[in-house]
Design a protein around this motif. Sequence first.
Motif, PDB file in Angstrom:
ATOM      1  N   ILE A  29      18.658 -22.350   2.072  1.00 35.42           N
ATOM      2  CA  ILE A  29      17.447 -21.545   2.165  1.00 35.42           C
ATOM      3  C   ILE A  29      17.103 -21.378   3.642  1.00 35.42           C
ATOM      4  N   SER A  30      16.727 -20.181   4.021  1.00 31.76           N
ATOM      5  CA  SER A  30      16.310 -19.930   5.401  1.00 31.76           C
ATOM      6  C   SER A  30      14.904 -20.491   5.626  1.00 31.76           C
ATOM      7  N   ASP A  31      14.684 -21.056   6.807  1.00 33.31           N
ATOM      8  CA  ASP A  31      13.330 -21.516   7.120  1.00 33.31           C
ATOM      9  C   ASP A  31      12.539 -20.457   7.898  1.00 33.31           C
ATOM     10  N   ASP A  32      13.112 -19.266   8.022  1.00 33.79           N
ATOM     11  CA  ASP A  32      12.397 -18.135   8.628  1.00 33.79           C
ATOM     12  C   ASP A  32      11.223 -17.787   7.704  1.00 33.79           C
ATOM     13  N   PRO A  33      10.003 -17.761   8.219  1.00 32.96           N
ATOM     14  CA  PRO A  33       8.835 -17.508   7.372  1.00 32.96           C
ATOM     15  C   PRO A  33       8.894 -16.207   6.584  1.00 32.96           C
ATOM     16  N   ASP A  34       9.630 -15.208   7.082  1.00 34.04           N
ATOM     17  CA  ASP A  34       9.649 -13.901   6.424  1.00 34.04           C
ATOM     18  C   ASP A  34      10.945 -13.592   5.681  1.00 34.04           C
ATOM     19  N   ALA A  35      11.878 -14.537   5.656  1.00 38.26           N
ATOM     20  CA  ALA A  35      13.120 -14.335   4.903  1.00 38.26           C
ATOM     21  C   ALA A  35      12.817 -14.369   3.405  1.00 38.26           C
ATOM     22  N   GLY A  39      14.265 -13.836  -5.216  1.00 37.67           N
ATOM     23  CA  GLY A  39      14.429 -12.446  -5.596  1.00 37.67           C
ATOM     24  C   GLY A  39      15.742 -11.933  -5.032  1.00 37.67           C
ATOM     25  N   GLU A  40      15.880 -10.631  -5.005  1.00 34.64           N
ATOM     26  CA  GLU A  40      17.107 -10.016  -4.509  1.00 34.64           C
ATOM     27  C   GLU A  40      17.370 -10.432  -3.065  1.00 34.64           C
ATOM     28  N   GLY A  41      18.561 -10.946  -2.823  1.00 37.82           N
ATOM     29  CA  GLY A  41      18.937 -11.385  -1.489  1.00 37.82           C
ATOM     30  C   GLY A  41      18.678 -12.854  -1.213  1.00 37.82           C
ATOM     31  N   SER A  42      18.115 -13.547  -2.177  1.00 39.08           N
ATOM     32  CA  SER A  42      17.816 -14.972  -2.008  1.00 39.08           C
ATOM     33  C   SER A  42      18.970 -15.833  -2.508  1.00 39.08           C
ATOM     34  N   PRO A  43      19.189 -16.979  -1.871  1.00 36.74           N
ATOM     35  CA  PRO A  43      20.206 -17.892  -2.386  1.00 36.74           C
ATOM     36  C   PRO A  43      19.726 -18.682  -3.611  1.00 36.74           C
ATOM     37  N   LEU A  44      18.436 -18.590  -3.946  1.00 35.40           N
ATOM     38  CA  LEU A  44      17.881 -19.369  -5.047  1.00 35.40           C
ATOM     39  C   LEU A  44      17.964 -18.631  -6.377  1.00 35.40           C
ATOM     40  N   ASP A  45      18.428 -19.332  -7.404  1.00 30.71           N
ATOM     41  CA  ASP A  45      18.284 -18.834  -8.757  1.00 30.71           C
ATOM     42  C   ASP A  45      17.004 -19.453  -9.316  1.00 30.71           C
ATOM     43  N   SER A  46      16.703 -19.236 -10.589  1.00 32.44           N
ATOM     44  CA  SER A  46      15.438 -19.728 -11.129  1.00 32.44           C
ATOM     45  C   SER A  46      15.348 -21.254 -11.096  1.00 32.44           C
ATOM     46  N   LEU A  47      16.438 -21.945 -11.368  1.00 30.10           N
ATOM     47  CA  LEU A  47      16.428 -23.408 -11.296  1.00 30.10           C
ATOM     48  C   LEU A  47      16.244 -23.872  -9.850  1.00 30.10           C
ATOM     49  N   ARG A  84       7.853 -14.569  -2.638  1.00 24.03           N
ATOM     50  CA  ARG A  84       8.666 -13.622  -1.867  1.00 24.03           C
ATOM     51  C   ARG A  84       9.237 -14.253  -0.610  1.00 24.03           C
ATOM     52  N   SER A  85       8.421 -15.029   0.082  1.00 24.43           N
ATOM     53  CA  SER A  85       8.828 -15.613   1.361  1.00 24.43           C
ATOM     54  C   SER A  85       8.051 -16.909   1.574  1.00 24.43           C
ATOM     55  N   LEU A  86       8.476 -17.680   2.551  1.00 24.64           N
ATOM     56  CA  LEU A  86       7.735 -18.896   2.883  1.00 24.64           C
ATOM     57  C   LEU A  86       6.319 -18.545   3.343  1.00 24.64           C
ATOM     58  N   ARG A  87       6.182 -17.456   4.091  1.00 22.86           N
ATOM     59  CA  ARG A  87       4.851 -17.066   4.579  1.00 22.86           C
ATOM     60  C   ARG A  87       3.925 -16.714   3.409  1.00 22.86           C
TER      61      ARG A  87
END
Length: 103
Positions: A29-35, A39-47, A84-87
């Motif tokens: 997971i990126s720690d960039d606040p706006d990454a 959702g689409e483009g994320s390395p995370l699935d629902s789990l 959507r994002s960390l921010r």
Amino acid sequence: MTVSPDRMLASLQNAVAELNLSLPPDRQISDDPDAVLYGEGSPLDSLGLVNFVMTAEQHIGDDTGADIVLASESAMSRKRSPYRSLRSLADYATEIAGQSSAA
């Protein structure tokens, strides 16, 4: 208790760092606040999102003293997802921490 969005963001970034220790490089997971967090483009699935949210709640509690629940019907029913994002999640966490302290 009032907790700033910046402090919430730092707690979320701590949660990212912890989870990334157990993830392969292509799933980190990126720690960039706006990454994109979810959702689409994320390395995370629902789990992965569930694991992140649980870790994030723990870090927020440990770092700020705020006992909050990030996964709720309120969060899921928002027009713009707080995941959507960390921010956006930090802003949501700040909002609900303020609500729980006012109760």
